[in-house]
Scaffold this active site. Structure first.
Site, mmCIF file in Angstrom:
data_model
loop_
_atom_site.group_PDB
_atom_site.id
_atom_site.type_symbol
_atom_site.label_atom_id
_atom_site.label_comp_id
_atom_site.label_asym_id
_atom_site.label_seq_id
_atom_site.Cartn_x
_atom_site.Cartn_y
_atom_site.Cartn_z
ATOM 1 N N ASP A 1 0.852 -1.192 0.000
ATOM 2 C CA ASP A 1 0.000 0.000 0.000
ATOM 3 C C ASP A 1 0.882 1.235 0.000
ATOM 4 O OD1 ASP A 1 -2.813 0.991 0.108
ATOM 5 O OD2 ASP A 1 -1.995 2.072 1.823
HETATM 6 C C1 LIG Z 1 2.746 8.845 -5.447
HETATM 7 C C2 LIG Z 1 2.485 7.840 -6.533
HETATM 8 C C3 LIG Z 1 1.556 6.830 -6.395
HETATM 9 N N1 LIG Z 1 1.331 5.930 -7.402
HETATM 10 C C4 LIG Z 1 0.327 4.853 -7.276
HETATM 11 C C5 LIG Z 1 0.877 3.526 -6.739
HETATM 12 C C6 LIG Z 1 -0.374 2.812 -6.297
HETATM 13 O O1 LIG Z 1 -0.856 2.037 -7.406
HETATM 14 C C7 LIG Z 1 -1.363 3.948 -5.995
HETATM 15 C C8 LIG Z 1 -1.739 4.010 -4.543
HETATM 16 O O2 LIG Z 1 -2.830 3.178 -4.329
HETATM 17 P P1 LIG Z 1 -2.796 1.836 -3.501
HETATM 18 O O3 LIG Z 1 -4.079 1.772 -2.733
HETATM 19 O O4 LIG Z 1 -1.519 1.722 -2.732
HETATM 20 O O5 LIG Z 1 -2.771 0.700 -4.610
HETATM 21 P P2 LIG Z 1 -3.780 0.388 -5.793
HETATM 22 O O6 LIG Z 1 -5.218 0.561 -5.363
HETATM 23 O O7 LIG Z 1 -3.352 1.139 -7.022
HETATM 24 O O8 LIG Z 1 -3.455 -1.145 -6.096
HETATM 25 P P3 LIG Z 1 -3.670 -2.454 -5.162
HETATM 26 O O9 LIG Z 1 -4.375 -2.043 -3.884
HETATM 27 O O10 LIG Z 1 -4.518 -3.373 -6.002
HETATM 28 O O11 LIG Z 1 -2.299 -3.001 -4.922
HETATM 29 O O12 LIG Z 1 -0.698 5.172 -6.376
HETATM 30 C C9 LIG Z 1 2.045 6.008 -8.589
HETATM 31 O O13 LIG Z 1 1.839 5.196 -9.508
HETATM 32 N N2 LIG Z 1 2.993 6.985 -8.740
HETATM 33 C C10 LIG Z 1 3.257 7.914 -7.771
HETATM 34 O O14 LIG Z 1 4.138 8.789 -7.977
#
Ligand SMILES: Cc1cn([C@H]2C[C@H](O)[C@@H](COP(=O)(O)OP(=O)(O)OP(=O)(O)O)O2)c(=O)[nH]c1=O
Length: 195
Positions: free
Chosen positions: A73
């Site tokens: 997460d």
């Molecule tokens: C800050 C930042 C976040 N993110 C993304 C990563 C995560 O996918 C998302 C945060 O949400 P999460 O809830 O961590 O993950 P998710 O819902 O995308 O996937 P899952 O729960 O199925 O594993 O933000 C980026 O891609 N680039 C960035 O610079």
């Protein structure tokens, strides 16, 4: 022989990052509520959600055997206590970017590796300094659609890179899966991802 590895995540970034480590894995679809409990610190919240994703993945396996499940997460944290998850809509994305403008925030990423034999975790915190953003820049960025599905409404791996003045920490951690820490977890779990 290495235990079978599963990734409990729908995030394409996490799939891509775990592939970068050379790991063989199968993706599991889990749905875990992401809601911070009253009084819960950002660190504890991120860690709990990552753990629950990994546990939900393990529970979904018909025969867990020696399988290991990774869950992760990522949240953006401003002023130590304000947590920005994925924006609800364009107005929410713009509001997050306005708050991050010209300031340094933390990106907290937690990874859990769980199996029937035990559970391990790593938490990675990075500091990200944002450039000052004016309203047209915020509106133009939100219009690209990139903020959606990203914690804090930006993607360091995309056009959002133009807003990141300084990073102190883990680039892969900001993207959603800190690779140094993940590789260490896998090694401790008996998986040698690099072959
Ligand atoms: C800050 C930042 C976040 N993110 C993304 C990563 C995560 O996918 C998302 C945060 O949400 P999460 O809830 O961590 O993950 P998710 O819902 O995308 O996937 P899952 O729960 O199925 O594993 O933000 C980026 O891609 N680039 C960035 O610079």
């Amino acid at each position: 022989m290495s235990p079978r590895l599963y990734l409990a995540s729908q995030s394409p970034r996490r799939h891509q990052l775990l592939e970068q480590l050379g790991a063989d894995f199968v993706v599991l679809d889990v749905d875990v509520p992401e809601q911070r409990a009253p009084g819960e610190s950002p660190h504890d919240y991120v860690s709990r959600v990552a753990r629950d994703k990994a546990r939900a993945g393990l529970a979904a396996l018909a025969h867990a055997g020696d399988a290991l499940v990774l869950g992760a997460d990522t949240e953006v944290v401003l002023d130590d206590d304000e947590v920005f998850g994925k924006p609800r809509d364009a107005a929410d994305a713009a509001a997050m970017l306005r708050r991050l403008s010209g300031r340094t925030h933390a990106v907290v990423s937690a990874v859990w590796l769980v199996g029937s034999g035990g559970e391990r975790c790593e938490v990675c915190v990075s500091q990200v300094r944002f450039a000052t953003l004016d309203e047209p820049a915020i509106a133009a960025y939100v219009a690209t659609g990139e903020p959606f599905g990203k914690a804090g409404a930006y993607a360091i791996q995309g056009r959002g890179a133009a807003m990141v003045e300084h990073l102190d920490g883990s680039y892969s951690g900001v993207m959603g899966l800190p690779l140094f820490e993940t590789a260490r977890l896998l090694r401790r779990g008996g998986i040698s991802p690099a072959g």
